[in-house]
Design a protein around this motif. Structure first.
Motif, PDB file in Angstrom:
ATOM      1  N   ALA A  61       0.866  -1.181   0.000  1.00 50.12           N
ATOM      2  CA  ALA A  61       0.000   0.000   0.000  1.00 50.12           C
ATOM      3  C   ALA A  61       0.901   1.229   0.000  1.00 50.12           C
ATOM      4  O   ALA A  61       1.678   1.430   0.940  1.00 50.12           O
ATOM      5  CB  ALA A  61      -0.901   0.000   1.231  1.00 50.12           C
ATOM      6  N   VAL A  62       0.844   2.020  -1.078  1.00 53.87           N
ATOM      7  CA  VAL A  62       1.608   3.261  -1.165  1.00 53.87           C
ATOM      8  C   VAL A  62       0.600   4.403  -1.181  1.00 53.87           C
ATOM      9  O   VAL A  62      -0.336   4.412  -1.986  1.00 53.87           O
ATOM     10  CB  VAL A  62       2.485   3.299  -2.434  1.00 53.87           C
ATOM     11  N   PHE A  63       0.763   5.364  -0.289  1.00 52.93           N
ATOM     12  CA  PHE A  63      -0.266   6.376  -0.125  1.00 52.93           C
ATOM     13  C   PHE A  63       0.342   7.697   0.307  1.00 52.93           C
ATOM     14  O   PHE A  63       1.510   7.756   0.725  1.00 52.93           O
ATOM     15  CB  PHE A  63      -1.316   5.918   0.899  1.00 52.93           C
ATOM     16  N   MET A  64      -0.452   8.749   0.201  1.00 57.06           N
ATOM     17  CA  MET A  64      -0.063  10.058   0.734  1.00 57.06           C
ATOM     18  C   MET A  64      -1.138  10.522   1.692  1.00 57.06           C
ATOM     19  O   MET A  64      -2.334  10.273   1.469  1.00 57.06           O
ATOM     20  CB  MET A  64       0.111  11.074  -0.392  1.00 57.06           C
ATOM     21  N   LEU A  65      -0.695  11.161   2.755  1.00 54.72           N
ATOM     22  CA  LEU A  65      -1.594  11.722   3.756  1.00 54.72           C
ATOM     23  C   LEU A  65      -1.428  13.225   3.780  1.00 54.72           C
ATOM     24  O   LEU A  65      -0.317  13.739   3.546  1.00 54.72           O
ATOM     25  CB  LEU A  65      -1.291  11.165   5.142  1.00 54.72           C
ATOM     26  N   GLY A  66      -2.505  13.933   4.072  1.00 52.03           N
ATOM     27  CA  GLY A  66      -2.399  15.366   4.310  1.00 52.03           C
ATOM     28  C   GLY A  66      -1.785  15.621   5.670  1.00 52.03           C
ATOM     29  O   GLY A  66      -1.559  14.686   6.462  1.00 52.03           O
ATOM     30  N   PRO A  67      -1.513  16.873   6.009  1.00 52.60           N
ATOM     31  CA  PRO A  67      -0.941  17.187   7.324  1.00 52.60           C
ATOM     32  C   PRO A  67      -1.804  16.703   8.479  1.00 52.60           C
ATOM     33  O   PRO A  67      -1.294  16.465   9.586  1.00 52.60           O
ATOM     34  CB  PRO A  67      -0.856  18.714   7.304  1.00 52.60           C
ATOM     35  N   ASP A  68      -3.122  16.539   8.219  1.00 52.53           N
ATOM     36  CA  ASP A  68      -4.022  16.073   9.278  1.00 52.53           C
ATOM     37  C   ASP A  68      -4.092  14.553   9.366  1.00 52.53           C
ATOM     38  O   ASP A  68      -4.868  14.008  10.164  1.00 52.53           O
ATOM     39  CB  ASP A  68      -5.426  16.643   9.057  1.00 52.53           C
ATOM     40  N   GLY A  69      -3.311  13.854   8.540  1.00 55.95           N
ATOM     41  CA  GLY A  69      -3.296  12.393   8.591  1.00 55.95           C
ATOM     42  C   GLY A  69      -4.366  11.727   7.767  1.00 55.95           C
ATOM     43  O   GLY A  69      -4.536  10.502   7.858  1.00 55.95           O
ATOM     44  N   ARG A  70      -5.066  12.479   6.916  1.00 59.55           N
ATOM     45  CA  ARG A  70      -6.120  11.894   6.089  1.00 59.55           C
ATOM     46  C   ARG A  70      -5.573  11.565   4.702  1.00 59.55           C
ATOM     47  O   ARG A  70      -4.710  12.254   4.165  1.00 59.55           O
ATOM     48  CB  ARG A  70      -7.321  12.837   5.979  1.00 59.55           C
ATOM     49  N   VAL A  71      -6.102  10.482   4.118  1.00 56.11           N
ATOM     50  CA  VAL A  71      -5.605   9.974   2.849  1.00 56.11           C
ATOM     51  C   VAL A  71      -5.962  10.928   1.715  1.00 56.11           C
ATOM     52  O   VAL A  71      -7.121  11.325   1.554  1.00 56.11           O
ATOM     53  CB  VAL A  71      -6.199   8.576   2.557  1.00 56.11           C
ATOM     54  N   VAL A  72      -4.942  11.294   0.914  1.00 54.57           N
ATOM     55  CA  VAL A  72      -5.172  12.116  -0.279  1.00 54.57           C
ATOM     56  C   VAL A  72      -4.769  11.371  -1.543  1.00 54.57           C
ATOM     57  O   VAL A  72      -5.104  11.800  -2.653  1.00 54.57           O
ATOM     58  CB  VAL A  72      -4.407  13.461  -0.196  1.00 54.57           C
ATOM     59  N   CYS A  73      -4.056  10.264  -1.414  1.00 51.18           N
ATOM     60  CA  CYS A  73      -3.681   9.450  -2.568  1.00 51.18           C
ATOM     61  C   CYS A  73      -3.520   8.007  -2.101  1.00 51.18           C
ATOM     62  O   CYS A  73      -2.931   7.762  -1.039  1.00 51.18           O
ATOM     63  CB  CYS A  73      -2.390   9.980  -3.192  1.00 51.18           C
ATOM     64  N   TRP A  74      -4.035   7.060  -2.884  1.00 50.11           N
ATOM     65  CA  TRP A  74      -4.097   5.655  -2.456  1.00 50.11           C
ATOM     66  C   TRP A  74      -3.929   4.768  -3.682  1.00 50.11           C
ATOM     67  O   TRP A  74      -4.644   4.936  -4.670  1.00 50.11           O
ATOM     68  CB  TRP A  74      -5.468   5.421  -1.809  1.00 50.11           C
ATOM     69  N   ASN A  75      -2.976   3.848  -3.652  1.00 55.12           N
ATOM     70  CA  ASN A  75      -2.745   3.034  -4.850  1.00 55.12           C
ATOM     71  C   ASN A  75      -3.559   1.751  -4.835  1.00 55.12           C
ATOM     72  O   ASN A  75      -4.221   1.416  -3.838  1.00 55.12           O
ATOM     73  CB  ASN A  75      -1.248   2.735  -5.011  1.00 55.12           C
ATOM     74  N   THR A  76      -3.496   1.011  -5.933  1.00 56.32           N
ATOM     75  CA  THR A  76      -4.262  -0.240  -6.015  1.00 56.32           C
ATOM     76  C   THR A  76      -3.714  -1.295  -5.052  1.00 56.32           C
ATOM     77  O   THR A  76      -4.451  -2.178  -4.602  1.00 56.32           O
ATOM     78  CB  THR A  76      -4.229  -0.797  -7.447  1.00 56.32           C
ATOM     79  N   GLY A  77      -2.425  -1.202  -4.738  1.00 54.01           N
ATOM     80  CA  GLY A  77      -1.868  -2.122  -3.745  1.00 54.01           C
ATOM     81  C   GLY A  77      -2.491  -1.941  -2.380  1.00 54.01           C
ATOM     82  O   GLY A  77      -2.575  -2.879  -1.588  1.00 54.01           O
ATOM     83  N   GLY A  78      -2.966  -0.718  -2.098  1.00 53.85           N
ATOM     84  CA  GLY A  78      -3.633  -0.459  -0.829  1.00 53.85           C
ATOM     85  C   GLY A  78      -4.911  -1.255  -0.690  1.00 53.85           C
ATOM     86  O   GLY A  78      -5.265  -1.705   0.406  1.00 53.85           O
ATOM     87  N   GLU A  79      -5.605  -1.438  -1.817  1.00 54.21           N
ATOM     88  CA  GLU A  79      -6.829  -2.239  -1.772  1.00 54.21           C
ATOM     89  C   GLU A  79      -6.499  -3.702  -1.502  1.00 54.21           C
ATOM     90  O   GLU A  79      -7.201  -4.376  -0.737  1.00 54.21           O
ATOM     91  CB  GLU A  79      -7.599  -2.109  -3.087  1.00 54.21           C
ATOM     92  N   ARG A  80      -5.418  -4.211  -2.120  1.00 53.61           N
ATOM     93  CA  ARG A  80      -5.048  -5.601  -1.901  1.00 53.61           C
ATOM     94  C   ARG A  80      -4.657  -5.842  -0.438  1.00 53.61           C
ATOM     95  O   ARG A  80      -4.979  -6.869   0.140  1.00 53.61           O
ATOM     96  CB  ARG A  80      -3.867  -5.968  -2.810  1.00 53.61           C
ATOM     97  N   VAL A  81      -3.971  -4.873   0.157  1.00 54.08           N
ATOM     98  CA  VAL A  81      -3.495  -5.052   1.528  1.00 54.08           C
ATOM     99  C   VAL A  81      -4.600  -4.835   2.555  1.00 54.08           C
ATOM    100  O   VAL A  81      -4.733  -5.607   3.506  1.00 54.08           O
ATOM    101  CB  VAL A  81      -2.313  -4.091   1.817  1.00 54.08           C
ATOM    102  N   THR A  82      -5.412  -3.799   2.377  1.00 55.38           N
ATOM    103  CA  THR A  82      -6.381  -3.416   3.413  1.00 55.38           C
ATOM    104  C   THR A  82      -7.831  -3.713   3.052  1.00 55.38           C
ATOM    105  O   THR A  82      -8.691  -3.705   3.939  1.00 55.38           O
ATOM    106  CB  THR A  82      -6.281  -1.915   3.718  1.00 55.38           C
ATOM    107  N   TYR A 123      -9.645  -1.717   1.203  1.00 50.74           N
ATOM    108  CA  TYR A 123     -10.279  -0.445   0.842  1.00 50.74           C
ATOM    109  C   TYR A 123      -9.787  -0.005  -0.531  1.00 50.74           C
ATOM    110  O   TYR A 123      -8.580   0.111  -0.766  1.00 50.74           O
ATOM    111  CB  TYR A 123      -9.919   0.653   1.862  1.00 50.74           C
ATOM    112  N   CYS A 124     -10.732   0.239  -1.453  1.00 56.10           N
ATOM    113  CA  CYS A 124     -10.342   0.792  -2.742  1.00 56.10           C
ATOM    114  C   CYS A 124     -10.078   2.293  -2.568  1.00 56.10           C
ATOM    115  O   CYS A 124     -10.356   2.871  -1.512  1.00 56.10           O
ATOM    116  CB  CYS A 124     -11.421   0.550  -3.793  1.00 56.10           C
ATOM    117  N   ALA A 125      -9.547   2.933  -3.629  1.00 57.14           N
ATOM    118  CA  ALA A 125      -9.141   4.338  -3.519  1.00 57.14           C
ATOM    119  C   ALA A 125     -10.305   5.241  -3.141  1.00 57.14           C
ATOM    120  O   ALA A 125     -10.165   6.135  -2.305  1.00 57.14           O
ATOM    121  CB  ALA A 125      -8.505   4.798  -4.829  1.00 57.14           C
ATOM    122  N   THR A 126     -11.473   5.017  -3.745  1.00 62.62           N
ATOM    123  CA  THR A 126     -12.615   5.896  -3.449  1.00 62.62           C
ATOM    124  C   THR A 126     -13.065   5.758  -2.005  1.00 62.62           C
ATOM    125  O   THR A 126     -13.578   6.708  -1.413  1.00 62.62           O
ATOM    126  CB  THR A 126     -13.793   5.565  -4.392  1.00 62.62           C
TER     127      THR A 126
END
Length: 377
Positions: free
Chosen positions: A23-44, A46-49
């Protein structure tokens, strides 16, 4: 392309979407997801949306949330530039996975915190493999140690047995000639008691040092349990404690060396009787189990004594460890060794209402009802 260029995020998304095993992702300064890859769905799961806008804590366990772990990780990344964390996380479907995550702080050119980049890998399988490898190595080390110790104590016991027999014979002769004398009677009684203890020690050492059984044959367990009860009947009468046996009908047969398993339950019953208050009951139960571990028989010995103290529990299977006055400390060590020879396991604990509990699990032949056991002796 500068980091603040609008196209930068698109390039990042295209790049990280090629990573499928993490899962490769980016978080905003508040810790909320702003970018989420397809590997994130396989691991967790949760899809990007679904992931966008969620706080990173949505995959953390409740106990981690209560301790404030997610925010501590981000604070460390902001202060140190990077932070690593490892532990159990929860997927969308509620299942757990063991992960290792690296958080990296991202900054605007003017020094403002832009957010965090994160990479999470599911290492559950690797961790389980490493744990099994450690267990196998520990079992091998322990078996080698027990084998060497067994050979040593058996050799010592064999050498001591002959002079001990001579001492016993001499004591019998002395008793026959002088035992009736009030002057000598206390000494004879004391010597008999101590010689008896030495005999028990020698028997324990020889049993502990006996080579493992190489041939196991399927037999009924009920006969083993009842023979063990018969062998401890005199102790039960002396202690004024009842022994109750309940073997579930239809128990499967167990591959065993019957005489060795009799020793197991004789030791467990003797230990329970010696720690039981007068007028109480020691219970021995057996039931069949059929689960992911395969067909097994669970035997449980329960007493109404003081139970195991927290200090004792980690050491109860150590040879020569005993808190009982006059105890040799080989009973449970012998139990563990014989049970492991039968490819089973043994554990100790305390019952919910007090008293000690010892559970023995033995692999069974076929299914739970494959080989009915009449329950007789």
């Amino acid at each position: 392309m500068s980091p603040d260029d609008p196209g930068h995020d698109e390039v990042f998304r295209l790049l990280v979407d090629t990573v499928e095993d993490a899962a490769v992702f980016m978080l905003g300064p508040d810790g909320r997801v702003v970018c989420w890859n397809t590997g994130g769905e396989r691991v967790t799961g949760y899809c990007a949306t679904e992931a966008l806008g969620k706080h990173l804590s949505h995959v953390y366990l409740e106990e981690d949330l209560a301790s404030g772990l997610p925010q501590r990780v981000l604070d460390e990344a902001e202060q140190q530039g990077q932070a690593r964390t490892e532990g159990w996380r929860v997927r969308k479907d509620g299942s757990r996975f063991y992960s290792r995550t690296l958080y990296t702080a991202l900054w605007h050119p003017d020094g403002r915190l832009r957010g965090f980049a994160g990479v999470t890998r599911d290492i559950t399988a690797r961790r389980e493999t490493e744990a099994r490898l450690r267990e196998a190595q520990e079992a091998l080390r322990r078996n080698e140690l027990l084998s060497r110790m067994g050979a040593l104590v058996a050799g010592v016991a064999h050498e001591v047995r002959n002079p001990l027999f001579g001492i016993s014979a001499t004591l019998e002769a002395f008793d026959a000639r002088f035992g009736h004398s009030p002057e000598h009677a206390p000494y004879v009684s004391m010597l008999r008691r101590e010689v008896s203890r030495l005999h028990q020690l020698m028997h324990g050492l020889l049993t502990y040092g006996r080579p493992p059984s190489t041939e196991l044959h399927p037999c009924t367990l009920s006969s083993v349990l009842h023979e063990s009860v018969d062998l401890t009947a005199a102790l039960a009468r002396e202690r004024e404690v009842q022994v109750e046996v309940r073997a579930e009908p239809g128990l499967p047969r167990v591959p065993m060396d019957p005489s060795r398993l009799v020793q197991v339950f004789q030791n467990l019953l003797a230990n329970a009787l010696q720690h039981s208050p007068r007028g109480t009951t020691v219970r021995l139960t057996a039931r069949g189990l059929a689960d992911e571990a395969g067909p097994r028989v669970e035997c449980l010995v329960m007493d109404q004594g003081p139970g195991f103290s927290p200090e004792e529990l980690p050491r109860v299977f150590e040879p020569f460890f005993s808190h009982r006055a006059g105890g040799v400390g080989l009973g449970l060590a012998i139990v563990q060794r014989i049970v492991e020879e039968h490819h089973g396991s043994v554990s100790v604990g305390n019952g919910p209402e007090g008293g000690a509990e010892v559970r023995v699990f033995l692999p069974a032949e076929g299914g739970v009802n494959a080989a009915p056991d009449s329950g007789g002796r």
